[in-house]
Design a protein around this motif. Structure first.
Motif, mmCIF file in Angstrom:
data_model
loop_
_atom_site.group_PDB
_atom_site.id
_atom_site.type_symbol
_atom_site.label_atom_id
_atom_site.label_comp_id
_atom_site.label_asym_id
_atom_site.label_seq_id
_atom_site.Cartn_x
_atom_site.Cartn_y
_atom_site.Cartn_z
ATOM 1 N N GLU A 232 24.789 -38.493 22.477
ATOM 2 C CA GLU A 232 24.287 -38.580 21.101
ATOM 3 C C GLU A 232 23.637 -39.938 20.847
ATOM 4 O O GLU A 232 22.571 -40.014 20.214
ATOM 5 C CB GLU A 232 25.417 -38.330 20.104
ATOM 6 C CG GLU A 232 25.892 -36.896 20.111
ATOM 7 C CD GLU A 232 27.191 -36.698 19.338
ATOM 8 O OE1 GLU A 232 27.292 -35.664 18.662
ATOM 9 O OE2 GLU A 232 28.085 -37.563 19.420
ATOM 10 N N LEU A 233 24.249 -40.992 21.348
ATOM 11 C CA LEU A 233 23.663 -42.330 21.200
ATOM 12 C C LEU A 233 22.334 -42.419 21.941
ATOM 13 O O LEU A 233 21.365 -43.001 21.444
ATOM 14 C CB LEU A 233 24.631 -43.392 21.706
ATOM 15 C CG LEU A 233 25.933 -43.526 20.912
ATOM 16 C CD1 LEU A 233 26.881 -44.492 21.608
ATOM 17 C CD2 LEU A 233 25.659 -43.959 19.494
ATOM 18 N N PHE A 234 22.268 -41.825 23.122
ATOM 19 C CA PHE A 234 21.023 -41.794 23.884
ATOM 20 C C PHE A 234 19.937 -41.053 23.106
ATOM 21 O O PHE A 234 18.806 -41.529 22.989
ATOM 22 C CB PHE A 234 21.258 -41.121 25.243
ATOM 23 C CG PHE A 234 19.994 -40.859 26.014
ATOM 24 C CD1 PHE A 234 19.330 -41.882 26.656
ATOM 25 C CD2 PHE A 234 19.471 -39.573 26.082
ATOM 26 C CE1 PHE A 234 18.155 -41.645 27.360
ATOM 27 C CE2 PHE A 234 18.300 -39.326 26.781
ATOM 28 C CZ PHE A 234 17.640 -40.358 27.429
ATOM 29 N N GLN A 235 20.272 -39.895 22.551
ATOM 30 C CA GLN A 235 19.295 -39.116 21.783
ATOM 31 C C GLN A 235 18.813 -39.892 20.557
ATOM 32 O O GLN A 235 17.625 -39.820 20.208
ATOM 33 C CB GLN A 235 19.888 -37.772 21.378
ATOM 34 C CG GLN A 235 20.098 -36.852 22.562
ATOM 35 C CD GLN A 235 20.948 -35.633 22.235
ATOM 36 O OE1 GLN A 235 21.618 -35.571 21.206
ATOM 37 N NE2 GLN A 235 20.927 -34.663 23.125
ATOM 38 N N ASP A 236 19.704 -40.621 19.910
ATOM 39 C CA ASP A 236 19.295 -41.482 18.790
ATOM 40 C C ASP A 236 18.263 -42.503 19.249
ATOM 41 O O ASP A 236 17.262 -42.754 18.578
ATOM 42 C CB ASP A 236 20.493 -42.232 18.203
ATOM 43 C CG ASP A 236 21.430 -41.352 17.405
ATOM 44 O OD1 ASP A 236 21.065 -40.197 17.093
ATOM 45 O OD2 ASP A 236 22.546 -41.833 17.107
ATOM 46 N N ARG A 237 18.525 -43.097 20.397
ATOM 47 C CA ARG A 237 17.629 -44.115 20.946
ATOM 48 C C ARG A 237 16.270 -43.504 21.282
ATOM 49 O O ARG A 237 15.229 -44.098 21.011
ATOM 50 C CB ARG A 237 18.275 -44.734 22.181
ATOM 51 C CG ARG A 237 17.438 -45.772 22.844
ATOM 52 C CD ARG A 237 17.229 -46.954 21.984
ATOM 53 N NE ARG A 237 18.265 -47.905 22.264
ATOM 54 C CZ ARG A 237 18.469 -48.974 21.533
ATOM 55 N NH1 ARG A 237 17.711 -49.212 20.494
ATOM 56 N NH2 ARG A 237 19.407 -49.807 21.818
ATOM 57 N N VAL A 238 16.267 -42.314 21.855
ATOM 58 C CA VAL A 238 15.014 -41.630 22.189
ATOM 59 C C VAL A 238 14.196 -41.388 20.923
ATOM 60 O O VAL A 238 12.990 -41.649 20.885
ATOM 61 C CB VAL A 238 15.289 -40.307 22.937
ATOM 62 C CG1 VAL A 238 14.035 -39.453 23.027
ATOM 63 C CG2 VAL A 238 15.856 -40.591 24.325
ATOM 64 N N ARG A 239 14.851 -40.904 19.868
ATOM 65 C CA ARG A 239 14.140 -40.651 18.605
ATOM 66 C C ARG A 239 13.610 -41.949 17.984
ATOM 67 O O ARG A 239 12.490 -41.993 17.491
ATOM 68 C CB ARG A 239 15.061 -39.937 17.606
ATOM 69 C CG ARG A 239 15.194 -38.458 17.857
ATOM 70 C CD ARG A 239 15.950 -37.774 16.729
ATOM 71 N NE ARG A 239 17.340 -38.197 16.628
ATOM 72 C CZ ARG A 239 18.334 -37.673 17.342
ATOM 73 N NH1 ARG A 239 18.098 -36.706 18.200
ATOM 74 N NH2 ARG A 239 19.561 -38.110 17.183
ATOM 75 N N ALA A 240 14.392 -42.992 18.017
ATOM 76 C CA ALA A 240 14.021 -44.241 17.347
ATOM 77 C C ALA A 240 12.963 -45.040 18.098
ATOM 78 O O ALA A 240 12.161 -45.732 17.488
ATOM 79 C CB ALA A 240 15.267 -45.107 17.140
ATOM 80 N N LEU A 241 12.961 -44.948 19.421
ATOM 81 C CA LEU A 241 12.103 -45.825 20.227
ATOM 82 C C LEU A 241 11.258 -45.054 21.235
ATOM 83 O O LEU A 241 11.000 -45.549 22.336
ATOM 84 C CB LEU A 241 12.971 -46.848 20.970
ATOM 85 C CG LEU A 241 13.870 -47.732 20.112
ATOM 86 C CD1 LEU A 241 14.813 -48.544 20.978
ATOM 87 C CD2 LEU A 241 13.033 -48.634 19.226
ATOM 88 N N SER A 242 10.809 -43.876 20.890
ATOM 89 C CA SER A 242 10.179 -42.972 21.857
ATOM 90 C C SER A 242 9.003 -43.570 22.618
ATOM 91 O O SER A 242 8.779 -43.224 23.775
ATOM 92 C CB SER A 242 9.758 -41.672 21.178
ATOM 93 O OG SER A 242 8.750 -41.932 20.224
#
Length: 122
Positions: free
Chosen positions: A42-52
């Motif tokens: 979930e933290l990884f997915q947040d990072r992907v969305r925020a910093l794609s």
């Protein structure tokens, strides 16, 4: 897929701790929310969305350093997870991973964890 994710992040960790460890040049403090009860996926997915569009990893290809963006990293992880699910991998299964320290190891590891399975490094 969210309910199938493994809960692996300690309650005391925060996203800002992960940010400092993985992306030292990030100055955006909007990600400083509590990570308690959230999985590494979930933290990884947040990072992907925020910093794609930002660089997540770098690797050498024919002697030249090539960036891998967070968006591409997320796409690769999703493709691997989908492939594992198609092969019948389910939550709680153990998946052996034999590789040197390379970008593909990280893609495979997070792909495995995204299915709810457990990575077994060999």
């Amino acid at each position: 897929m969210g309910s199938r994710l493994m809960r692996t992040v300690a309650e005391s960790a925060t996203i800002s701790d992960v940010t400092r460890a993985t992306d030292a040049d990030t100055t955006d403090r909007a990600h400083e929310t509590t990570a308690a009860g959230r999985s590494i996926v979930e933290l990884f997915q947040d990072r992907v969305r925020a910093l794609s569009t930002r660089t997540a990893l770098r690797r050498t290809v024919d002697g030249v350093w090539q960036p891998l963006t967070w968006g591409d990293y997320g796409d690769g992880v999703r493709e691997i997870a989908a492939g594992l699910i198609d092969l019948g991998v389910a939550a709680g299964d153990r998946v052996a991973l034999l590789a040197t320290n390379r970008v593909e190891w990280h893609l495979a590891d997070l792909g495995i964890l995204s299915t709810g399975a457990v990575t077994v490094p060999v």
